[in-house]
Design an enzyme around this catalytic site. Structure first.
Site, PDB file in Angstrom:
ATOM      1  N   CYS A   1      48.950  62.340  12.267  1.00  0.00           N
ATOM      2  CA  CYS A   1      47.790  61.453  12.169  1.00  0.00           C
ATOM      3  C   CYS A   1      46.515  61.923  12.863  1.00  0.00           C
ATOM      4  O   CYS A   1      45.458  61.966  12.241  1.00  0.00           O
ATOM      5  CB  CYS A   1      48.160  60.058  12.661  1.00  0.00           C
ATOM      6  SG  CYS A   1      48.969  60.015  14.256  1.00  0.00           S
TER       7      CYS A   1
ATOM      8  N   HIS B   1      42.898  56.458  17.593  1.00  0.00           N
ATOM      9  CA  HIS B   1      43.729  57.627  17.883  1.00  0.00           C
ATOM     10  C   HIS B   1      42.960  58.948  17.854  1.00  0.00           C
ATOM     11  O   HIS B   1      43.470  59.980  17.427  1.00  0.00           O
ATOM     12  CB  HIS B   1      44.935  57.701  16.940  1.00  0.00           C
ATOM     13  CG  HIS B   1      46.114  58.395  17.574  1.00  0.00           C
ATOM     14  ND1 HIS B   1      47.231  58.767  16.854  1.00  0.00           N
ATOM     15  CD2 HIS B   1      46.343  58.777  18.857  1.00  0.00           C
ATOM     16  CE1 HIS B   1      48.101  59.351  17.662  1.00  0.00           C
ATOM     17  NE2 HIS B   1      47.591  59.365  18.888  1.00  0.00           N
TER      18      HIS B   1
END
Length: 471
Positions: A82, A143
């Protein structure tokens, strides 16, 4: 700040955007620019939607969205994990150009690091759109670095609601680390909320759309769900939330639970699409749906092999759906190869602006493919993944792959499962692709021995008994 464009560029844009009259050179564009809703799932496999092949549950809202627009069958993520993909998505460039992009993914030990994050001064999709008058909001997963050094509000978003790390429990909204904190933030202020996280993110997205519908300003809503990333918890699994001791959750989950998580994701997206309808925004809103990387252990990646954290097709191929009523023909399927870093130049062009010339994108605008104005053409993509020592390079139909010291050449169009190793049958092609990926790596940052990289081995999954980890 208003972006100025040349008369030549305005003429080009007006051919497909109905921009109205072209203004003299040096004047700002006066037009109804499209709103953008970019929906990102987390670890969703290529065939995890029923319209892409899932047959043990249905995803009616996303299936309907696909029938109203276009879906891509050869769409790739920039990475098999990710943080790296999200770096490429927001910058339009190979993640390997930035130190943060070498993290696979950013792990909890990066908290407080002044290095491991997206540099606030780097142009991004939200910062470039905001510079032309767009309102910008991120709901969901960031993130790309922890505060105080990094965060959505430092990289182009006006507002943020969600988590700054990689995962939290769906009910407690905590990351489970001994030194962890509350996982939910509202404009980077820690907050407590009660409820299943997928539903809470949809609630905030709907609440964001309602005032935007009354505004005369175009907007970017990045809706980055955590579903169906582990821990394996459906909307009725609060008892499971109390049981598990680690978010990594190696002893939990099932096909049934996974289906409940994806159906909840689909229902939440349906609510967001309904809010666009109720606000009268649908006809002038580009909706993009995709995933940050290939699927994980309960995903369906057919017809591909491999999974998240691997450069096999199953770790890289993602579903992509785009709807823009009146511009994109309904129920269209495209075989045009595309990749995550294409979205920045594509959406900027649709909005009538362009990337920062000091940071030229590695992706290309696929707007002609969206609008059926161009036939599919060959692309060249490159990947490097530290765990299990992986390289990959797709050139036209060919794909070079190196993993755990083994090398392969595949025709991924006729052999999408990557079974027939053609490196000895076509040695010239094999050598060319191998040399090209080596040359590409020299133009990127070198692998950092300190960077984190997650990879599967037989220690974690029984079907990976022969893989070796470089960690």
């Amino acid at each position: 700040m208003i972006t100025f464009v040349s008369r030549r560029r305005l003429l080009k844009l007006s051919s497909f955007m109905s921009l109205g009259s072209v203004l003299p050179a040096g004047r700002a564009v006066a037009q109804e620019r499209p709103n953008i809703v970019f929906i990102l799932a987390d670890d969703l496999g290529y065939a995890d939607l029923s319209i892409f092949g899932r047959d043990d549950y249905e995803t009616p809202h996303l299936d309907k969205l696909a029938r109203q627009g276009i879906r891509f069958t050869q769409a790739y993520a920039n990475s098999a994990v990710c943080s790296a993909t999200r770096t490429a998505l927001i910058t339009g460039r190979y993640q390997n150009r930035l130190r943060v992009g070498l993290e696979e993914p950013i792990a909890g030990n990066a908290k407080g690091s002044p290095v491991l994050g997206l540099p606030p001064d780097h142009p991004t999709l939200p910062s470039l759109l905001r510079g032309t008058g767009y309102n910008t909001t991120l709901v969901g997963k960031w993130h790309l670095g922890y505060p105080p050094h990094f965060g959505p509000l430092k990289s182009g978003y006006d507002h943020f609601f969600g988590i700054v790390g990689g995962a939290v429990d769906y009910f407690t909204h905590k990351d489970g680390a001994p030194n962890g904190d509350l996982g939910l933030y509202d404009d980077l202020i820690p907050v407590e909320r009660h409820g299943y996280l997928t539903n809470l993110l949809a609630d905030r997205a709907v609440a964001t759309i309602e005032p935007y519908a009354r505004s005369k300003h175009p907007f970017l809503l990045s809706l980055h769900f955590t579903a169906p990333h582990w821990p394996w918890e459906g909307p009725a699994d609060e008892d499971e939330s109390k049981r598990i001791r680690s978010l990594w959750d190696l002893d939990g989950g099932s096909q049934k639970t996974y289906g409940e998580m994806v159906r909840s994701l689909d229902d939440s997206i349906g609510r967001v699409l309904a809010a666009l309808d109720e606000g009268g925004l649908t006809n002038n809103t580009i909706v993009v749906f995709t995933s940050d990387n290939g699927g994980e252990r309960f995903s369906k990646t057919w017809p591909f092999t491999g999974m998240k954290e691997e450069l096999l097709e199953g770790g890289l191929r993602v579903p992509v759906i785009v709807r823009w009523p009146g511009r994109i023909a309904a129920d269209t399927v495209s075989e045009q190869p595309i990749i995550s870093m294409d979205w920045l130049p594509t959406l900027l062009e649709a909005a009538g602006t362009a990337p920062d010339p000091a940071f030229p994108p590695d992706g290309e605008s696929v707007l002609p493919a969206l609008l059926s104005q161009a036939k599919p053409h060959s692309r060249s993509f490159f990947w490097h993944y530290k765990a299990n020592d992986q390289d990959a390079h797709r050139s036209a139909n060919w794909k070079y792959l190196r993993i755990a010291g083994n090398e392969f050449l595949f025709d991924v169009v006729t052999d999408p499962r990557e079974r027939a190793n053609l490196k000895d049958r076509y040695p010239d092609v094999f050598l060319r692709l191998k040399e090209e990926v080596a040359a590409w790596k020299k133009t990127m940052l070198p692998t950092d021995p300190q960077s984190y990289s997650a990879g599967w081995t037989g220690h974690n999954l029984a079907d990976h008994y022969s893989s070796q980890s470089e960690q």
